[in-house]
Design a protein around this motif. Structure first.
Motif, PDB file in Angstrom:
ATOM      1  N   LYS A  26       0.850  -1.187   0.000  1.00  0.00           N
ATOM      2  CA  LYS A  26       0.000   0.000   0.000  1.00  0.00           C
ATOM      3  C   LYS A  26       0.890   1.243   0.000  1.00  0.00           C
ATOM      4  O   LYS A  26       1.852   1.325   0.768  1.00  0.00           O
ATOM      5  N   LEU A  27       0.549   2.182  -0.880  1.00  0.00           N
ATOM      6  CA  LEU A  27       1.256   3.457  -0.960  1.00  0.00           C
ATOM      7  C   LEU A  27       0.280   4.573  -0.622  1.00  0.00           C
ATOM      8  O   LEU A  27      -0.815   4.645  -1.197  1.00  0.00           O
ATOM      9  N   ILE A  28       0.662   5.423   0.305  1.00  0.00           N
ATOM     10  CA  ILE A  28      -0.115   6.611   0.650  1.00  0.00           C
ATOM     11  C   ILE A  28       0.623   7.786   0.017  1.00  0.00           C
ATOM     12  O   ILE A  28       1.726   8.150   0.450  1.00  0.00           O
ATOM     13  N   ALA A  29       0.056   8.353  -1.046  1.00  0.00           N
ATOM     14  CA  ALA A  29       0.667   9.466  -1.774  1.00  0.00           C
ATOM     15  C   ALA A  29      -0.011  10.762  -1.316  1.00  0.00           C
ATOM     16  O   ALA A  29      -1.190  10.971  -1.576  1.00  0.00           O
ATOM     17  N   ILE A  30       0.745  11.612  -0.633  1.00  0.00           N
ATOM     18  CA  ILE A  30       0.195  12.830  -0.039  1.00  0.00           C
ATOM     19  C   ILE A  30       0.694  14.039  -0.821  1.00  0.00           C
ATOM     20  O   ILE A  30       1.902  14.229  -0.982  1.00  0.00           O
ATOM     21  N   GLU A  31      -0.245  14.852  -1.318  1.00  0.00           N
ATOM     22  CA  GLU A  31       0.091  16.018  -2.147  1.00  0.00           C
ATOM     23  C   GLU A  31      -0.985  17.089  -1.986  1.00  0.00           C
ATOM     24  O   GLU A  31      -2.154  16.802  -2.196  1.00  0.00           O
ATOM     25  N   PRO A  32      -0.618  18.329  -1.640  1.00  0.00           N
ATOM     26  CA  PRO A  32      -1.621  19.376  -1.435  1.00  0.00           C
ATOM     27  C   PRO A  32      -1.935  20.242  -2.657  1.00  0.00           C
ATOM     28  O   PRO A  32      -3.016  20.827  -2.725  1.00  0.00           O
ATOM     29  N   MET A  33      -1.018  20.351  -3.609  1.00  0.00           N
ATOM     30  CA  MET A  33      -1.169  21.317  -4.709  1.00  0.00           C
ATOM     31  C   MET A  33      -2.181  20.825  -5.747  1.00  0.00           C
ATOM     32  O   MET A  33      -2.002  19.740  -6.322  1.00  0.00           O
ATOM     33  N   PRO A  34      -3.236  21.604  -6.007  1.00  0.00           N
ATOM     34  CA  PRO A  34      -4.307  21.168  -6.915  1.00  0.00           C
ATOM     35  C   PRO A  34      -3.824  20.762  -8.319  1.00  0.00           C
ATOM     36  O   PRO A  34      -4.275  19.745  -8.842  1.00  0.00           O
ATOM     37  N   ASP A  35      -2.906  21.527  -8.914  1.00  0.00           N
ATOM     38  CA  ASP A  35      -2.405  21.179 -10.253  1.00  0.00           C
ATOM     39  C   ASP A  35      -1.688  19.825 -10.234  1.00  0.00           C
ATOM     40  O   ASP A  35      -1.874  18.997 -11.124  1.00  0.00           O
ATOM     41  N   LEU A  37      -2.103  17.438  -8.022  1.00  0.00           N
ATOM     42  CA  LEU A  37      -3.083  16.386  -7.726  1.00  0.00           C
ATOM     43  C   LEU A  37      -3.798  15.892  -8.977  1.00  0.00           C
ATOM     44  O   LEU A  37      -4.005  14.690  -9.137  1.00  0.00           O
ATOM     45  N   ARG A  38      -4.162  16.817  -9.847  1.00  0.00           N
ATOM     46  CA  ARG A  38      -4.839  16.414 -11.091  1.00  0.00           C
ATOM     47  C   ARG A  38      -3.962  15.476 -11.911  1.00  0.00           C
ATOM     48  O   ARG A  38      -4.422  14.439 -12.403  1.00  0.00           O
ATOM     49  N   ILE A  39      -2.703  15.822 -12.034  1.00  0.00           N
ATOM     50  CA  ILE A  39      -1.793  14.990 -12.827  1.00  0.00           C
ATOM     51  C   ILE A  39      -1.477  13.684 -12.092  1.00  0.00           C
ATOM     52  O   ILE A  39      -1.411  12.619 -12.705  1.00  0.00           O
ATOM     53  N   LEU A  40      -1.308  13.755 -10.785  1.00  0.00           N
ATOM     54  CA  LEU A  40      -1.066  12.550  -9.984  1.00  0.00           C
ATOM     55  C   LEU A  40      -2.206  11.552 -10.166  1.00  0.00           C
ATOM     56  O   LEU A  40      -1.978  10.373 -10.436  1.00  0.00           O
ATOM     57  N   ILE A  54      -4.462   8.321  -2.664  1.00  0.00           N
ATOM     58  CA  ILE A  54      -4.046   9.720  -2.776  1.00  0.00           C
ATOM     59  C   ILE A  54      -4.726  10.518  -1.674  1.00  0.00           C
ATOM     60  O   ILE A  54      -5.936  10.453  -1.513  1.00  0.00           O
ATOM     61  N   VAL A  55      -3.927  11.280  -0.930  1.00  0.00           N
ATOM     62  CA  VAL A  55      -4.439  12.133   0.140  1.00  0.00           C
ATOM     63  C   VAL A  55      -4.170  13.583  -0.269  1.00  0.00           C
ATOM     64  O   VAL A  55      -3.014  13.995  -0.346  1.00  0.00           O
TER      65      VAL A  55
END
Length: 177
Positions: A26-35, A37-40, A54-55
């Protein structure tokens, strides 16, 4: 294995790590930036990744709403700590690692990657309940004239970690417990 990646950006490491841990990991990928996040999210879907959560939050020492700064027209990352000459400010939600990992029902972290553009110390202050087996931290910024690597090394040593420093700004820690 269970891996937490703070500052997942667009998913470069997320894709690599999700493959390495396999379908049972399990991978918890944490990212706050909206741009980002869309690509992630697009990268996770396009590569049919099933083992990644994705968090959409920033990491901090408490739950809050903080101002992130980034250079205008910069599609990369922002920071609570860094300022820019021609900056764009965004208000984004942040939370502690303890809260985020608990909400995801994570019990143990095998490996944690921390790359948070100057708030690595504050992120670790929000992690009191978890003891990752291994940490990789990009600590390239100083706090009040003191190296972030030195501050983090001291805090992690007190928690029972063996510390390895590479290229002055990258810290690897292994829990000796």
């Amino acid at each position: 294995d269970v891996i937490a990646e703070m500052g997942a950006y667009m998913g470069h490491y997320s894709l690599y790590l999700s493959e390495k841990i396999g379908v049972n990991g399990k991978l918890i990928a944490i990212e706050p930036m909206p741009d980002n996040l869309r690509i992630l999210k697009k990268n996770i879907v396009a590569n049919n990744i099933k083992n990644t959560i994705i968090v959409p939050l920033g990491i901090w020492k408490e739950k809050a709403l903080l101002s992130f700064s980034r250079e205008k027209n910069d599609t990369q990352s922002g920071s609570v700590f860094l300022t820019h000459h021609d900056e764009e400010i965004m208000e984004l939600s942040v939370d502690t690692l303890d809260n985020i990992l608990s909400e995801q029902k994570i019990k143990e972290i095998n490996f944690m990657i921390v790359q948070l553009n100057g708030v690595e110390i504050e992120a670790l202050e929000g992690m009191k309940e978890f003891t990752p087996n291994n940490l990789s931290i990009a600590a390239r910024y100083s706090k009040k004239g003191k190296s972030a690597v030195d501050i983090i090394s001291g805090k992690l040593s007190l928690r029972g970690y063996q510390i390895h420093i590479r290229d002055k700004n990258f810290l690897y820690a292994n829990w000796k417990g």
